[in-house]
Each structure stands twice: as C-alpha cells, then as structure tokens.
Design an enzyme around this catalytic site. Structure first.
Site, short mmCIF file in Angstrom:
data_model
loop_
_atom_site.label_atom_id
_atom_site.label_comp_id
_atom_site.label_asym_id
_atom_site.label_seq_id
_atom_site.Cartn_x
_atom_site.Cartn_y
_atom_site.Cartn_z
CB SER A 287 4.81 6.15 -3.24
OG SER A 287 4.84 6.27 -1.83
N GLY B 3 0.81 -1.22 0.00
CA GLY B 3 0.00 0.00 0.00
C GLY B 3 0.84 1.26 0.00
CG ASP B 4 3.48 2.21 3.19
OD1 ASP B 4 2.33 2.64 3.41
OD2 ASP B 4 4.24 1.80 4.09
CE1 TYR B 5 8.76 0.42 -1.98
CE2 TYR B 5 7.61 -1.23 -0.68
CZ TYR B 5 8.77 -0.56 -1.00
OH TYR B 5 9.94 -0.86 -0.35
#
Length: 449
Positions: free
Chosen positions: A225, A220-222
């Site tokens: 971003s 989810g972070d990637y």
C-alpha cells in the site's frame, strides 16, 4: 462534501471529465432508512479543514478489502482526500469482522483503526445497476483502488476499458498477491504467503530450525500500500502534465522483495544463500536481542569498531576493544560466540532500565523491545503523537496509531474511525450523483445499495 465545492478545489487534479452542477437540495439531517445523515455545518467545518491539506480536492474510490491497497487510501485520506469506501450492501468489507470485536456490531478494532477517514457507500457490483452507478462514481473521481484477484473487475464489466472510457484521467491502483501478469497472477495472495514467496520468512528464525512468521502484522499489505500511495502520486503528477490516467500494478510479494537489501546481488555474483541467523546478524557483533535480569529484552547494535570501543568501556572492560582482542570487526565476527557470551552475561546481570541508562550515557546504540504496554507508557511515543486518541460513540476513547509522516505546514489528521456500513450511501447518491430519493429507495429495496 458537495460536488460544487469539490470540483472547485480540485481543478488542477480532476481529470477533465465534464461535471454538471448539482441543483438538488441539501439532505435533511434526520436519519433516512437507518443511515446517519451528515450535518451541513459540520460538513462545512470539515471541508474548510480539508482545504488546508495537500490532498484536498482529491476523490478516491476504495473498492478493495482488508489492507493491501486500501491502506493507500487511508494515507491519502489522512492528508485531505475524500475517500469513498464502496462495499457490498449486506456484509461490507470483511475487515469489519477481522480482529478483536468491539461493541459495534459492524466494526472490529482493526476496522476502526484501518477504516479511518472514509465514507461508506454500499453497492452490489454483481448487479448491472450497481455497475452503472459505480461507473458514475468513477466519472466524478480521481483515483480507484482495488485488490481483487486479477480478472475479477473485468468479470463485473469494470475492466480498464470501461473505467477509462468513463474517466480518461482515472488513476487506478491494482494490488494483488502476484500482480496482474505472470503465470501466478490468478493465485490467491495474502501477506503471509507474500512474506514466504519473497524470501523474508526463509530468513526468520534460528539456524536449522523451522522458519517463523516474521511478526504477526501483515507487513506485506502495508508495504504494498505504501508503494501504491507513491505510485498514485507519481501517476497524478503525470496526469497534471498530460491529462491521461494510468494503471499502477503491484504484487504484494514485490513490495516485500524490494526490501531484501543485498541478497539478490550476493546470490547473483557469488551464489551465496543467506540463512536464518536468529536474533543476530552476519554483518556485525554484538548485534542482537539480549535478556535482562528482570526478564525484559533490549536490542544492541554495534556495527562499527568505534561503537564496540564505546560499548566495551560501558561494560567496564575497555581491554576488549584492543587491537589484539576484539577491536577489529573481523576478529569480533570470528569470535562471535565468545563476544555474545560476554554481552549476555553483562546484560543479564542488570535490569533493562539500568542497561539502557548505561548505554545511553555511553552513546551505545540500544533500544527496548517494547510490548504494546511499554509503548503506551513511553514518553517518546506520547511526545510524538504516535498514539491518536479519538472518541467513538458507544465505545468511548479508542487509541489507534497516529498519522505518519509529520508535515510541518500541513500535518495530516484522523477525521473519523472506520465508518458504519453504508453511512454515506444516501449522501453520495443524492448529492454527488443527483439521484432522487424515490430512486434511492427503489435501489435499496432491490438490494443494489
């Protein structure tokens, strides 16, 4: 990078905020207050290299922590943008202490990899003088990336009103767990929580069993971003036409939910709730993970009748693809367990190398389930440059994922791994903001930098 060089190469990107020429002398190469000072000759070489890249001349402030949002800065930095990582003077980004420790006291392996292509500038944004300095940096930058809980920047006096006043052309990326609006906006958000909230974790695991974490990487972070980087490029395009900046608002869960193919349409039209399917797929069979005799795994994906016909031939059982057997997708799905049993027995009778070679020769879609040890040995990863090898002082060779995507004329690069805390504070304050050495010393004494 000196201010004059930056503004000259970024006339079409910069916001139109008036910049004064920096008449301050170049910084000496020797260490000042423990900081490693830049070498002017090396700086010129880097500047010349950056000028060839598509994001050359773009200045990005990354004031976020960990990955969600900051990874967007990493992508821009790989293609020439100057990334100023603004961190707290005492501890810096918590990412520095997340993951496997290295011999550098301020850098885990995760920080070395994901903190790439940055200059570290320390500022305490909880002090008014730190806020004032930050606004000066904003006035000389193009993009600001933050990922604090909604309202935090406003509490520091760094809301959009103040930021856009300092730089009307600023593009601001705001990544948070649930976005800047909505009833959940103030809740803490991490990738693991976003995977569950967006519906991904519900589908991970085997039928009737506990949902599992869908991989240990914070996807989810990637993903958020990546959407952030796209949003930044879109906003810069708009600024080129209008001179106006804007805010990009992304909830981490939204980036995950957008990848969930047809589940929304299936539920909206038919009330269908997709459940966990283990290693298989409800749309095709055989379509899953299979263990070989050497205890290694591979994936097989036969999504069409033609693929299954080829696979049946590879297994030495072409009769399985007959119309009255499993040659029709509907018949295969109806006999899922029997088809999978046949494949399990065949795959389990050979080594992975043998199965892979037969599938490749027969044009059957198959691939290894690689461990990282497998990846390091794989010739394709090597040929594509997916493993970047950089020398880091005191650590030796560090291997990190390479740059993606590959551009034919202006390929990206990794200029440095995650920097030491505050390694560019003096350079940026002295050269970019024109602050005197004596004033920088005072700011340091008061722990503002």
């Amino acid at each position: 990078m000196e201010e004059g060089a930056t503004s000259a190469t970024s006339a079409s990107l910069r916001s139109g905020v008036e910049e004064k020429e920096d008449e301050t002398p170049a910084v000496d190469r020797t260490s000042i207050n423990g900081e490693r000072q830049h070498d002017p000759e090396q700086e010129q070489e880097r500047s010349a290299e950056n000028d060839k890249l598509p994001m050359s001349g773009l200045r990005v402030i990354d004031v976020g922590t960990f990955l969600a949002g900051p990874y967007a800065a990493s992508i821009l930095g790989e293609f020439g943008a100057e990334i100023l990582k603004v961190e707290h003077p005492i501890a810096g980004d918590p990412m520095r202490r997340f993951g496997t420790a290295s011999k550098r006291h301020d850098a885990t392996l995760a920080w070395l990899s994901e903190g790439r292509n940055r200059k570290s500038v320390t500022l305490d944004l909880r002090q008014q003088e730190g806020v004032n300095l930050f606004l000066k940096l904003v006035a000389k930058s193009d993009v600001l990336i933050e990922n604090f809980r909604p309202g935090t920047m406003e509490e520091w006096g760094l809301g959009w009103d103040e930021l856009s006043k300092a730089n009307p052309g600023l593009v601001m990326l705001r990544v948070s767990g649930y976005g800047q609006t909505g009833p959940y906006r103030r809740r803490s958000g991490f990738a693991h929580i976003a995977h569950g909230f967006a519906g991904l974790s519900y589908l991970a695991g085997f039928p009737g069993e506990t949902p599992v974490v869908p991989g240990t990487a914070p996807m989810g972070d990637y993903l958020s971003s990546l959407y952030g980087a796209i949003g930044i490029l879109l906003a810069l395009r708009h600024r080129e036409a209008t001179g106006e900046g804007q805010i990009i608002d992304i909830g981490i869960y939204e980036a995950v939910f957008r990848q969930m193919d047809e589940i929304a349409a299936a539920y909206g039209l038919f009330g269908k709730v997709r459940e966990r399917e283990g290693a298989g797929s409800f749309v095709a069979v055989p379509h899953g993970h299979f263990r070989c005799i050497d205890d290694k795994w591979l994936a097989i994906a036969c999504t069409t009748d033609k693929m299954f016909e080829r696979f049946a031939a590879v297994m030495g059982k072409p009769e399985l693809a007959a119309a009255d057997r499993y040659g029709d997708q509907r018949k295969r799905l109806a006999a899922r367990d029997e088809v999978n049993r046949i494949v399990i027995e065949w795959v389990g009778s050979m080594t992975r190398k043998e199965v892979m070679q037969r599938c490749i020769d027969g044009e059957v879609p198959a691939g290894k389930l690689n461990s990282i040890a497998d990846i390091f040995e794989d010739e394709h990863f090597q040929a594509r440059g997916n493993l970047a090898r950089l020398r880091e002082e005191g650590l030796g060779e560090v291997v990190v994922p390479g740059v993606v995507p590959t551009l034919s004329e202006t390929p990206g690069r990794i200029s440095n791994l995650g920097p030491p805390l505050g390694n560019a504070t003096y350079e940026v304050l002295r050269e970019l903001l024109g602050i005197s050495a004596q004033e920088i010393k005072r700011l340091r004494q008061h722990k503002i930098i």
